[in-house]
Write an enzyme that holds these catalytic residues in place. Structure first.
Site, mmCIF file in Angstrom:
data_model
loop_
_atom_site.group_PDB
_atom_site.id
_atom_site.type_symbol
_atom_site.label_atom_id
_atom_site.label_comp_id
_atom_site.label_asym_id
_atom_site.label_seq_id
_atom_site.Cartn_x
_atom_site.Cartn_y
_atom_site.Cartn_z
ATOM 1 N N HIS A 102 26.990 -6.397 15.295
ATOM 2 C CA HIS A 102 25.969 -5.058 14.395
ATOM 3 C C HIS A 102 27.186 -3.662 13.411
ATOM 4 O O HIS A 102 27.391 -3.269 15.279
ATOM 5 C CB HIS A 102 25.291 -4.530 14.698
ATOM 6 N N CYS B 230 0.801 -0.960 -0.393
ATOM 7 C CA CYS B 230 0.091 -0.182 0.348
ATOM 8 C C CYS B 230 0.685 0.939 -0.053
ATOM 9 O O CYS B 230 2.108 0.930 -0.615
ATOM 10 C CB CYS B 230 -0.725 0.059 1.173
#
Length: 633
Positions: free
Chosen positions: A555, A26
Site C-alpha cells: 500500500h 440505509c
C-alpha cells in the site's frame, strides 16, 4: 474520498457484481445480500479509505460508509446493473437454504421502506413545524398558505399505499405500474366515498367490506406480493406476443377486487391489532417500556435488526397518527452524542479526537453509525455508558408519553416530528441522555490509544503454533534462510516497524502483520514469485499471491486513494503472473509528498494467521530485492 473509485473497489472486494444478489442502503450503510461469502475480501474492504467498518449479520454484509453512502450507492449503480429494476439475481441454492428467515425478512423490510425514509422525514419535519405554528397562533388552518403547506406535508402519508407499491414492486420484482394502479384504486375518490357512505357494497353479489386505505401500510405490501406470484404464473402460460397486454389486464381485474374483498380488510385489521397490541404493552408501564427501548436501540442498530421496529413505527403512525415507541428509541441517539463528546474532550490521540469530533457533529443530526463503529463501540466503555444513559432518557420520554408524528432520524433538525403531547418531556429526556452519557464516560473513562505504549521486548523462543513478528533479532542474512517463504524489499528505502505507521488500520495489525518502508524512489517491484491477486482503480495499492501461499498487500502511502490515481502508473494487470524483482508499479514520489501525503508504504501479509512465525530483518535500510521478511509454517 472519490466516490467512483470507492464504489469500484467495494464492488470488486465483495466479489463483483455477479456475487451480489441484492443491494440497498440505509442512512450510513450499504447492505449487500451476498451469493458466495467466500469471495468477499473483508480485510481489504475494511482497509479502504472511506469505509468505516464491515459488519456481517442478519443475512447481510453491511459496509459502513457514513453520511456519503447515497453517493457511493449511486456510483455502484452507475458502474453495474445492481440497481436496475429488472435485474433479478438468484442466491445459490446452498446459500439460499442456509440463510436465516430473520435475515431475509429484514432485507425485505429494509428494501421496501428505506427509499421512503428521507422524504418521510422531510414531510414529518414540515408537519411538526406547522403544528408549532398553529399552536403559537401565527397562522390558522383555514389560511391558503397553511392549506398549501399542509398538503405538501401530508401528501406522502395520504398516498403512502402508492409509494409503497413502487418499492414493494421493486422488491418483489413485479410490474411497478400495475402495482401503483392497484394502490391507486384503493384510495380512488369513489371507493373512499363508498366507505364514507357506510352502505352495503357488493362485487357480483359478493359482499365487500369497505375500509379506509389512505395512509395504510400492510394491505398494499401483501397485495403486491400476491400480485407478483400471479404475474409469474400468467407469464408462464400466456404467449409472449400478447403477454404485455393480457398479463396487466388480468392482474388489474383480479387484484383490485381481491384486495378490497380480502387482503385489504385483513391487512387493515392486522395493522390495527399490531398498533393496539403495542399500545397495550406500553400502557402497562410506559416508563419501563420506553427505558428498555431506548437502551436497546443502538444494540439493535448494530446488528441491523431495528428494521423490524421501523415497520411498527410506520404502522403506528399510519393507524394512530403517532408512535410512542419511535419517541422512546430517540434518546439513544443523543446518548451516543454525549459519549462521543466525552471521548473528544478526553482523548490525547489526535486521530481519535478528530474522528470523535466529526462523528459527534454527525450524531447531532441523527447519524450515529460512524461514531458507534469508529469510536464508542471500539472503546467499549463509552458505548456501555451511552446505553445506560439512553435508558434514563427513554424513561423520561415514557413518563411524559412522548410520541412521534412521522419518521425520521432523531436529531436537531427533526425535533418538530416529536411535537405534541409530551414534547417538553421528550426534550428533557434527550438532554438527560446526552448529559448523563457525557458525565458517565468522563467519569468511567476508557483505554486511550495515546496512553497505551506498545514496547517491543525481546521475545523468548516461540512455541509451536505461535506467530511472532521479530524485530532486532534476526539478521538480514538469516531472514533469507530461516523461513519457508522469503519476501524481499519491494521498494528501496528505510525499513520501519508496522507499529510506527501513522494509520490505525495498518499499525494495529488488523489487516495483518508485516513491515513498512519509507521509500527513496517511486518504483515498486514484486517481492515474491506469484500472481497479481488484486489491483485498485486508484493505482495506489496492489495485492500479490505468492507461489508459497503468502498473500501480500503493498500500500503506497497513507490515504493516497484520495489522489484518484494521479501520480500512479500500474505496470501489471490483475491475474498476471510475476517474478520476484519484476516492476509492478511506478509513482511520482515528489509530487505525492508535495500534495501533502505520507509516502510510507506498508507491506503486509494479509494471511499472517496462516504462518507460525514471521521473521523481520534488523537492517534499517534495504535496496529492492534484498531479503526483509521470512515466513515459517
Amino acid at each position: 474520498m472519490n466516490t467512483e473509485v470507492l464504489a469500484g473497489n467495494i464492488l470488486k472486494l465483495v466479489g463483483g457484481e455477479n456475487n451480489v444478489a441484492a443491494l440497498v442502503h440505509c442512512a450510513t450503510r450499504l447492505r449487500f445480500k451476498i451469493i458466495d461469502n467466500s469471495k468477499v475480501n473483508q480485510a481489504e474492504l475494511e482497509a479502504l479509505d472511506g469505509v468505516i467498518t464491515v459488519v456481517k449479520g442478519s443475512g447481510q454484509l453491511q459496509v459502513v460508509i457514513g453520511n456519503r453512502v447515497p453517493d457511493v450507492f449511486r456510483a455502484i449503480g452507475a458502474i453495474s446493473g445492481l440497481l436496475d429494476d429488472n435485474k433479478a439475481k438468484q442466491v445459490a441454492p446452498g446459500q439460499k437454504n442456509s440463510a436465516l428467515l430473520l435475515g431475509r425478512l429484514i432485507d425485505l423490510v429494509a428494501g421496501i421502506f428505506t427509499p421512503l425514509l428521507g422524504a418521510m422525514a422531510a414531510a414529518g419535519v414540515l408537519k411538526g413545524a406547522l403544528a408549532i405554528v398553529l399552536a403559537a397562533g401565527w397562522m390558522t388552518n383555514v389560511e391558503s398558505t397553511y392549506i398549501i403547506l399542509h398538503a405538501a406535508s401530508d401528501s406522502l402519508f395520504y398516498f403512502l399505499p402508492m409509494l409503497l407499491a413502487i418499492t414493494s414492486a421493486r422488491k418483489f420484482e413485479t410490474n411497478i405500474f400495475v402495482a401503483v394502479s392497484v394502490a391507486g384504486a384503493l384510495i380512488y375518490p369513489s371507493i373512499q366515498q363508498l366507505f364514507t357512505a357506510g352502505n352495503p357494497v357488493t362485487f357480483f353479489g359478493l359482499p365487500v367490506m369497505m375500509m379506509k386505505y389512505t395512509g395504510t401500510v400492510i394491505p398494499i405490501i401483501f397485495s403486491v406480493w400476491l400480485m407478483s406470484i400471479f404475474e409469474r404464473f400468467l407469464n408462464r402460460h400466456i404467449h409472449e406476443s400478447v403477454r404485455n397486454i393480457l398479463t396487466p389486464f388480468f392482474l388489474l381485474t383480479l387484484m383490485v377486487p381481491l384486495t378490497l374483498m380480502t387482503i385489504g380488510p385483513i391487512g387493515v385489521s392486522v395493522s390495527e391489532f399490531i398498533a393496539s397490541l403495542f399500545v397495550t404493552i406500553y400502557s402497562v408501564n410506559p416508563i419501563i417500556a420506553s427505558a428498555l427501548m431506548a437502551a436497546a436501540w443502538q444494540v439493535l442498530v448494530i446488528f441491523g435488526v431495528h428494521w423490524g421496529f421501523v415497520t411498527v413505527f410506520i404502522n403506528d403512525i399510519s393507524v394512530m397518527g403517532h408512535s410512542y415507541l419511535k419517541a422512546a428509541s430517540s434518546p439513544s441517539v443523543f446518548a451516543q452524542s454525549g459519549a462521543l463528546l466525552a471521548v473528544m474532550l478526553r482523548t490525547k490521540d489526535k486521530k481519535l479526537k478528530a474522528l470523535a469530533g466529526s462523528s459527534f457533529i454527525a450524531s447531532l443530526f441523527g447519524i450515529t453509525e460512524p461514531g458507534v463503529y469508529g469510536v464508542t463501540l471500539k472503546l467499549k466503555k463509552p458505548f456501555i455508558c451511552a446505553v445506560i444513559a439512553a435508558g434514563f432518557g427513554g424513561a423520561i420520554a415514557g413518563y411524559a408519553k412522548s410520541s412521534a408524528i412521522s419518521m425520521g432520524m432523531p436529531g436537531l433538525l427533526t425535533l418538530p416530528i416529536f411535537y405534541g403531547e409530551g414534547f417538553i418531556g421528550f426534550i428533557i429526556g434527550c438532554i438527560v441522555a446526552f448529559v448523563a452519557s457525557l458525565a458517565l464516560t468522563l467519569l468511567v473513562g476508557f483505554d486511550d490509544p495515546a496512553l497505551q505504549s506498545a514496547p517491543r521486548s525481546t521475545p523468548s523462543a516461540p512455541t509451536p503454533g505461535e506467530k511472532r513478528t521479530l524485530t532486532g533479532e534476526t539478521t538480514a542474512a538469516n531472514a533469507a534462510q530461516v523461513g519457508d517463504e522469503q519476501i524481499v524489499a519491494p521498494i528501496s528505502g528505510t525499513v520501519i516497524p508496522l507499529t510506527a505507521v501513522d494509520d490505525n488500520v495498518f499499525s494495529s495489525g488488523i489487516v495483518g502483520q508485516g513491515f513498512a518502508i519509507v521509500p527513496d524512489e517511486g518504483r515498486v517491484y514484486a517481492p515474491v514469485d506469484g500472481h497479481i491477486a488484486s489491483t485498485f482503480a486508484s493505482g495506489h495499492a496492489i495485492g500479490i499471491s505468492s507461489t508459497g501461499g503468502a498473500e501480500i498487500l503493498i500500500h503506497v502511502g497513507i490515504n493516497t486513494v484520495q489522489l484518484e490515481g494521479q501520480y500512479f502508473h500500474m505496470q501489471v494487470k490483475e491475474g498476471e503472473a510475476v517474478k520476484k524483482g519484476q516492476l509492478l508499479l511506478t509513482f511520482d514520489l515528489d509530487e505525492i509528498k508535495n500534495a501533502g501525503y505520507d509516502t510510507v508504504t506498508p507491506v503486509i501479509v494479509t494471511n499472517s494467521e496462516a504462518w507460525r512465525e514471521l521473521h523481520i530483518s534488523d537492517k534499517p535500510h534495504s535496496r529492492f530485492g534484498e531479503p526483509v521478511m521470512a515466513l515459517s509454517l
